[in-house]
Motif scaffolding. Structure first.
Motif, PDB file in Angstrom:
ATOM      1  N   UNK A 208       0.876  -1.171   0.000  1.00  0.00           N
ATOM      2  CA  UNK A 208       0.000   0.000   0.000  1.00  0.00           C
ATOM      3  C   UNK A 208       0.910   1.216   0.000  1.00  0.00           C
ATOM      4  N   UNK A 209       0.749   2.078  -1.000  1.00  0.00           N
ATOM      5  CA  UNK A 209       1.536   3.306  -1.103  1.00  0.00           C
ATOM      6  C   UNK A 209       0.619   4.501  -0.899  1.00  0.00           C
ATOM      7  N   UNK A 210       1.105   5.491  -0.164  1.00  0.00           N
ATOM      8  CA  UNK A 210       0.326   6.701   0.084  1.00  0.00           C
ATOM      9  C   UNK A 210       1.252   7.900  -0.051  1.00  0.00           C
ATOM     10  N   UNK A 211       0.785   8.930  -0.746  1.00  0.00           N
ATOM     11  CA  UNK A 211       1.513  10.186  -0.845  1.00  0.00           C
ATOM     12  C   UNK A 211       0.589  11.288  -0.315  1.00  0.00           C
ATOM     13  N   UNK A 212       0.921  11.819   0.857  1.00  0.00           N
ATOM     14  CA  UNK A 212       0.123  12.885   1.467  1.00  0.00           C
ATOM     15  C   UNK A 212       0.543  14.239   0.911  1.00  0.00           C
ATOM     16  N   UNK A 213      -0.375  15.183   0.994  1.00  0.00           N
ATOM     17  CA  UNK A 213      -0.122  16.560   0.599  1.00  0.00           C
ATOM     18  C   UNK A 213      -0.365  17.402   1.840  1.00  0.00           C
ATOM     19  N   UNK A 214       0.660  18.056   2.361  1.00  0.00           N
ATOM     20  CA  UNK A 214       0.476  18.798   3.604  1.00  0.00           C
ATOM     21  C   UNK A 214       1.356  20.038   3.665  1.00  0.00           C
ATOM     22  N   UNK A 215       0.750  21.125   4.130  1.00  0.00           N
ATOM     23  CA  UNK A 215       1.469  22.358   4.374  1.00  0.00           C
ATOM     24  C   UNK A 215       0.905  22.960   5.642  1.00  0.00           C
ATOM     25  N   UNK A 216       1.655  23.063   6.701  1.00  0.00           N
ATOM     26  CA  UNK A 216       3.096  22.818   6.793  1.00  0.00           C
ATOM     27  C   UNK A 216       3.414  21.338   6.990  1.00  0.00           C
ATOM     28  N   UNK A 217       4.681  21.004   6.774  1.00  0.00           N
ATOM     29  CA  UNK A 217       5.164  19.666   7.077  1.00  0.00           C
ATOM     30  C   UNK A 217       5.153  19.486   8.591  1.00  0.00           C
TER      31      UNK A 217
ATOM     32  N   UNK B  86       5.138  10.103  12.892  1.00  0.00           N
ATOM     33  CA  UNK B  86       6.447  10.719  12.742  1.00  0.00           C
ATOM     34  C   UNK B  86       6.372  11.986  11.939  1.00  0.00           C
ATOM     35  N   UNK B  87       7.532  12.528  11.605  1.00  0.00           N
ATOM     36  CA  UNK B  87       7.627  13.777  10.852  1.00  0.00           C
ATOM     37  C   UNK B  87       7.643  13.448   9.361  1.00  0.00           C
ATOM     38  N   UNK B  88       6.708  14.024   8.635  1.00  0.00           N
ATOM     39  CA  UNK B  88       6.609  13.793   7.193  1.00  0.00           C
ATOM     40  C   UNK B  88       6.504  15.120   6.462  1.00  0.00           C
ATOM     41  N   UNK B  89       6.901  15.098   5.181  1.00  0.00           N
ATOM     42  CA  UNK B  89       6.840  16.297   4.337  1.00  0.00           C
ATOM     43  C   UNK B  89       5.908  16.047   3.166  1.00  0.00           C
ATOM     44  N   UNK B  90       5.382  17.111   2.600  1.00  0.00           N
ATOM     45  CA  UNK B  90       4.460  16.983   1.484  1.00  0.00           C
ATOM     46  C   UNK B  90       5.121  16.261   0.314  1.00  0.00           C
TER      47      UNK B  90
ATOM     48  N   UNK C  39      -2.586  15.801  12.236  1.00  0.00           N
ATOM     49  CA  UNK C  39      -1.703  16.352  11.218  1.00  0.00           C
ATOM     50  C   UNK C  39      -1.646  17.861  11.419  1.00  0.00           C
ATOM     51  N   UNK C  40      -0.529  18.516  11.065  1.00  0.00           N
ATOM     52  CA  UNK C  40      -0.445  19.964  11.226  1.00  0.00           C
ATOM     53  C   UNK C  40      -1.177  20.734  10.127  1.00  0.00           C
ATOM     54  N   UNK C  41      -1.727  20.020   9.153  1.00  0.00           N
ATOM     55  CA  UNK C  41      -2.402  20.706   8.053  1.00  0.00           C
ATOM     56  C   UNK C  41      -3.726  20.020   7.736  1.00  0.00           C
TER      57      UNK C  41
END
Length: 160
Positions: free
Chosen positions: A78-87, A111-115, A141-143
């Motif tokens: 399972x692959x997931x690509x999140x979109x988030x601002x801020x990281x 954990x800590x993730x980036x967009x 999530x922060x966004x």
């Protein structure tokens, strides 16, 4: 020695090509639902094979995105690509269902993730069996909760 190296290379290429040819994203084209929608960022955009668009919930956690595979599969990845601002720090649950009614948490992403960071949950060592639905439940999530793309992969031949 060159013969052995070439022979090994040939076996590896044939094996790799065979495995990759059998790896199918069974989520493509299947019904997708979500907890919210922002503008035209509909849930189906997160499971269409295009990382250029995606789903945006229009809100903070908790939110979810789920796909009904319409049949049961053995899932290898399972692959997931999140979109988030801020990281930042996140907490997402990956759930599966045999019937779209009962759900079981099979993984927690923290954990800590980036967009745009690809999160790959490989379960080929212990495949997930009898899976009809996959849900991402975003707990924190922060966004706003948004997913650029999600894939659910099997080595089985998908039903059409």
């Amino acid at each position: 020695m060159k013969k052995y190296v070439f022979f090994f290379f040939l076996i590896f290429v044939c094996y790799y090509t065979t495995v990759m040819a059998q790896c199918n994203n069974v989520a493509l084209g299947k019904p997708v639902t979500a907890s919210g929608i922002y503008l035209s960022n509909i849930p189906a955009n997160a499971i269409n094979g295009n990382c250029g668009d995606g789903w945006n919930s229009g809100g903070y956690a908790t939110q979810f995105l789920e796909v009904d595979l319409l049949s049961t599969y053995t899932i290898n990845n399972i692959n997931i690509m999140f979109d988030m601002t801020p990281n930042g720090n996140v907490n997402h649950e990956v759930l599966i269902s045999p019937d779209m009614v009962t759900w079981t948490v099979v993984d927690v992403i923290t954990g800590f993730y980036v967009t745009g960071q690809l999160i790959e949950r490989c379960c080929s060592g212990s495949p997930l069996t009898n899976v009809r639905g996959v849900k991402i439940n975003s707990v924190s999530s922060p966004s706003w909760i948004a997913i650029r793309e999600m894939g659910v992969y099997t080595l089985s031949t998908p039903t059409i």
